[in-house]
Design an enzyme around this catalytic site. Structure first.
Site, PDB file in Angstrom:
ATOM      1  N   GLU B 256     -61.429 -86.913 141.110  1.00  0.00           N
ATOM      2  CA  GLU B 256     -60.319 -87.190 141.575  1.00  0.00           C
ATOM      3  C   GLU B 256     -59.985 -88.418 142.361  1.00  0.00           C
ATOM      4  O   GLU B 256     -60.506 -88.510 143.363  1.00  0.00           O
ATOM      5  CB  GLU B 256     -59.878 -85.870 142.854  1.00  0.00           C
ATOM      6  N   CYS B 295     -54.616 -86.853 149.368  1.00  0.00           N
ATOM      7  CA  CYS B 295     -54.615 -87.213 148.040  1.00  0.00           C
ATOM      8  C   CYS B 295     -53.168 -87.082 147.394  1.00  0.00           C
ATOM      9  O   CYS B 295     -52.742 -87.465 146.183  1.00  0.00           O
ATOM     10  CB  CYS B 295     -55.918 -87.060 147.204  1.00  0.00           C
TER      11      CYS B 295
END
Lengths: 501, 501
Positions: B256, B295
């Site tokens: 990620e 994020c």
């Protein structure tokens, strides 16, 4: 001599530069030349993305499935010609070539069938809707949509028809355009398939391209919406996976690479029993079909110490009846290897395995062609768990009580097989080896027309962890995921329900 | 000063060598030292594989799920202490720290719930059985079994509790032992969680290890049955993915990484409407929660040209009410960035975006701590689609008619959001951006307590293609696949049926 062209950007184009010559591996007769020098690969990819992708994505699954059926029908119409090319350019026996061509047609038809259940949708609904909050209004639903790039398929030399079709069927069904690159040495079959499909205009423009010759800078031209599926050596797989833009853009890669597939004979199986005979038959088939050039072929034969001598002598007896020669002769049961370098790799590989030859020889044949006998190795060294010899070569190993531990030394494989009727033994070995494989085959003599472990079926996944490349293909609808992006829709339930139609 | 130790091989061990000092980012006060020098990482991995894996795999899913519940309960018992550590070591406001800790507990509980449906099995049955031949006897069944290695989790600094728990919950539920490495700068929360779990002996020995400090040679020690999940920068993700043994052994990696998440306001949305207010609220929350260090935070705010001035002035008004300061003070709404280097990266990043600052400033604060104001950029350059500024920074962009095309320029993201009640617009934009995302959030004012796009829910997948790393986590049971090997069993139907019990 025939110059094989590539089909890129919706037309046939000839490469320049020094060509590679395709041979008949049984006679070393040159059959064709191929070169990809100077071809506009960037333009070909762009054309596929801009024309092929939108045209395919505009169709619902069922209509894309109908395209696969039309591809299968067109190939069926030229089946004899494709088989002849497999014999001439692939060193295949007629039976080997049928295995390849019929596997291709069967896989296209299987995915055409799968499309019927997917129906009129253009994307997949993944699972049930999910209530996310205290009230039912806050809702989630996963869907899978086609990726908007090109599916690049770099295929192996051993299955020019099936390898092409099994990858193309799944990508096209999802709605991704395909650029296929067959291995150059045996490219005549895939090239003929492309000719058939292009001539009949079976697919929308840009949906299918064929690059014949070296891939050149192909991998470096891919972006984040493209995917690449590769079947071949672990070394090439590693090179692709470590390419700069593959790493930088997290390009999705599927690799099918080396595999030290094992066949385990249970200690409960009596010599001469039906299970025993099935085991012998599967081992010999896998050693000799396609001259052992199958990624799924049995490489390690594990038997309990008490029967190893008997198994050895039975295998020797069966292998000695296999006639090796030019597959154009009807009585030949095993053809040559595909190329001179495959033959020298196989010879070096056998030497690397150590041990001694229980059957076969590495001596050159007294005539042209890339021939070897089948080779059965006994008492190999540890390299038997590390190095795949891609030819008609298997090693015989004894186990005491824990065959699963020995199988696992292969560090990841495509398929291994177990032949036993002892339920406890089956359970133990299946669970021991399952984490290391994509498929576990349980031999059983009552299955009529059993294809053995070496046959990849479109209904079951194909791939394996670790040494086998970490990939997964086929498996019926499971194979579609590679070409799609799964995305969670999160929001108001009525809005999402309406969106999904 | 506190020396943070690592928990490896079932015991607390101290590293040597030059330590990294963990600070309070609001005051720059040193809180602890950490070093991993000289730690036996090979031994720790071997211990996890040899002890933790078998102990977990011996349990059925439901019992592994009960372990997750026990973990959640233990963390709940020290929730206040964990929140205090998040405030002190993470620069979190109390609300930020709760978001992290409660997210961790909630995710453990969600996977504990999921385990109940999986019940007494130790592996998963994948789909229905498949008839493979003309007779029903020739049968296939896919199953998924736990991989036999270690799940290594390299977590990001921003969610020391949640990041740890969301990865650990899934791996442990599958039956893989976990070695977690928190980001060193904010490791005190994860360290305290490990203390709680170790002290109460909640998990079997070897099931959970914690490496505090630099990962050293960790990645180079992994094998084909291990997996690695990483959350952090794209650069580090690329380094991990290109590591020699990762490539050679096809080690399964989940990344990620960066994401230029967009929020799109539909042209149908009238200023002052409920939808409009929701949009503003979500943008401001994502800019300021965790000081924008999420994020999933909105980085690109896309509005139609006709309302851009109004949106800008409304955002400026809302941002100007956000009090920035030491999060130990109750009235502070936004704390500092996590480290000095995060602050300098954010400042450089804003400069790289180009354009001008509609709100906020890059000037240093007149006191200690890694503070910045929220920053709203207008008229940014193309870098807005290429460079993620990991702080309280968003850019305002106008679109004419095709926001999907602009969103897609981000080349792969975790989540984007759409705020509109125009069904045609929603359909168009959802389908345009879906291939580029792991999640699409549809804002709707009638959803009570909507968490907005920035909150990752365990029921929905988290990850995204391309720039976002190509990974996928969570999504309820979908997350389990990463830690398992799917394998097709092929053989006689009665034998397979009996095997599966």
């Amino acid at each position: 001599m025939i110059q094989l062209r590539s089909y890129l950007g919706g037309q046939w184009v000839a490469g320049n530069g020094s060509p590679q010559t395709l041979l008949n591996p049984a006679t070393e007769e040159p059959l064709a030349n191929a070169s990809s020098g100077g071809l506009d690969l960037r333009g070909a990819l762009e054309h596929a993305r801009a024309r092929g992708g939108p045209a395919l994505r505009a169709l619902p699954f069922a209509e894309r499935g109908a395209l696969l059926k039309a591809m299968a029908d067109a190939m069926q119409g030229e089946r004899d010609r494709l088989i002849e090319l497999g014999i001439a350019n692939g060193g295949n026996t007629r039976s080997d070539a049928k295995f390849d061509v019929d596997g291709a047609i069967g896989t296209l038809l299987e995915y055409s069938e799968i499309s019927k259940a997917l129906g009129a949708r253009k994307f997949l609904v993944d699972g049930e809707g999910i209530q996310l909050g205290r009230s039912a209004r806050f809702h989630g639903q996963h869907i899978s949509v086609p990726r908007q790039g090109v599916a690049v398929h770099i295929n192996a030399f051993n299955f020019p028809a099936w390898g092409f079709a099994e990858k193309a069927a799944v990508a096209l069904l999802v709605g991704m355009p395909v650029l296929a690159k067959p291995a150059t040495s045996s490219a005549m079959v895939a090239h003929r398939i492309m000719e058939i499909l292009a001539e009949k205009k079976i697919l929308p423009e840009g949906a299918l391209s064929l690059l014949v010759g070296s891939p050149g800078e192909l991998v470096s031209l891919l972006g984040a919406q493209d995917v690449l599926a590769f079947t071949g050596s672990g070394d090439t797989g590693a090179r692709i996976r470590s390419a700069k833009n593959v790493i930088e853009h997290s390009i999705r890669i599927n690799v099918e690479a080396d595999s030290l597939n094992a066949a385990v004979l249970g200690a409960d199986v009596e010599p001469r029993s039906d299970m025993y005979e099935l085991f012998l038959k599967d081992v010999v088939r896998d050693m000799t079909q396609k001259a052992g050039q199958k990624c799924t072929a049995i490489r390690r034969v594990l038997v309990s110490r008490k029967v190893i001598d008997e198994v050895k002598s039975d295998l020797i007896e069966l292998l000695s009846t296999v006639k090796v020669g030019n597959p154009a002769d009807e009585d030949v049961r095993m053809g040559p290897l595909a190329t001179a370098s495959q033959l020298s790799d196989a010879r070096e590989g056998v030497a690397r395995l150590g041990g001694k030859l229980a059957f076969g020889s590495l001596s050159p044949f007294p005539h042209k062609g890339f021939f070897t006998t089948p080779v059965l190795v006994e008492s190999p060294g540890d390299a038997v768990h590390e190095h795949e010899v891609f030819g008609p070569v298997a090693s015989l190993l004894a186990y005491e009580s824990d065959p699963g531990r020995i199988v696992a030394k292969g560090n990841g494989g495509l398929v291994s097989s177990i032949y036993s009727e002892d339920q406890g033994f089956l359970e133990q070995v299946v669970m021991d080896i399952a984490p290391y494989h994509g498929r576990v085959f349980l031999g059983h003599p009552k299955i009529e027309l059993s294809p053995g472990p070496g046959t990849v079926l479109p209904q079951l996944v194909h791939g394996g962890p670790g040494r086998a490349g970490g990939g997964e293909e086929l498996g019926g609808p499971r194979g579609l995921a590679f070409y799609m992006q799964r995305v969670a829709l999160e929001g108001s339930r009525p809005v999402i329900t309406k969106l999904l139609g």
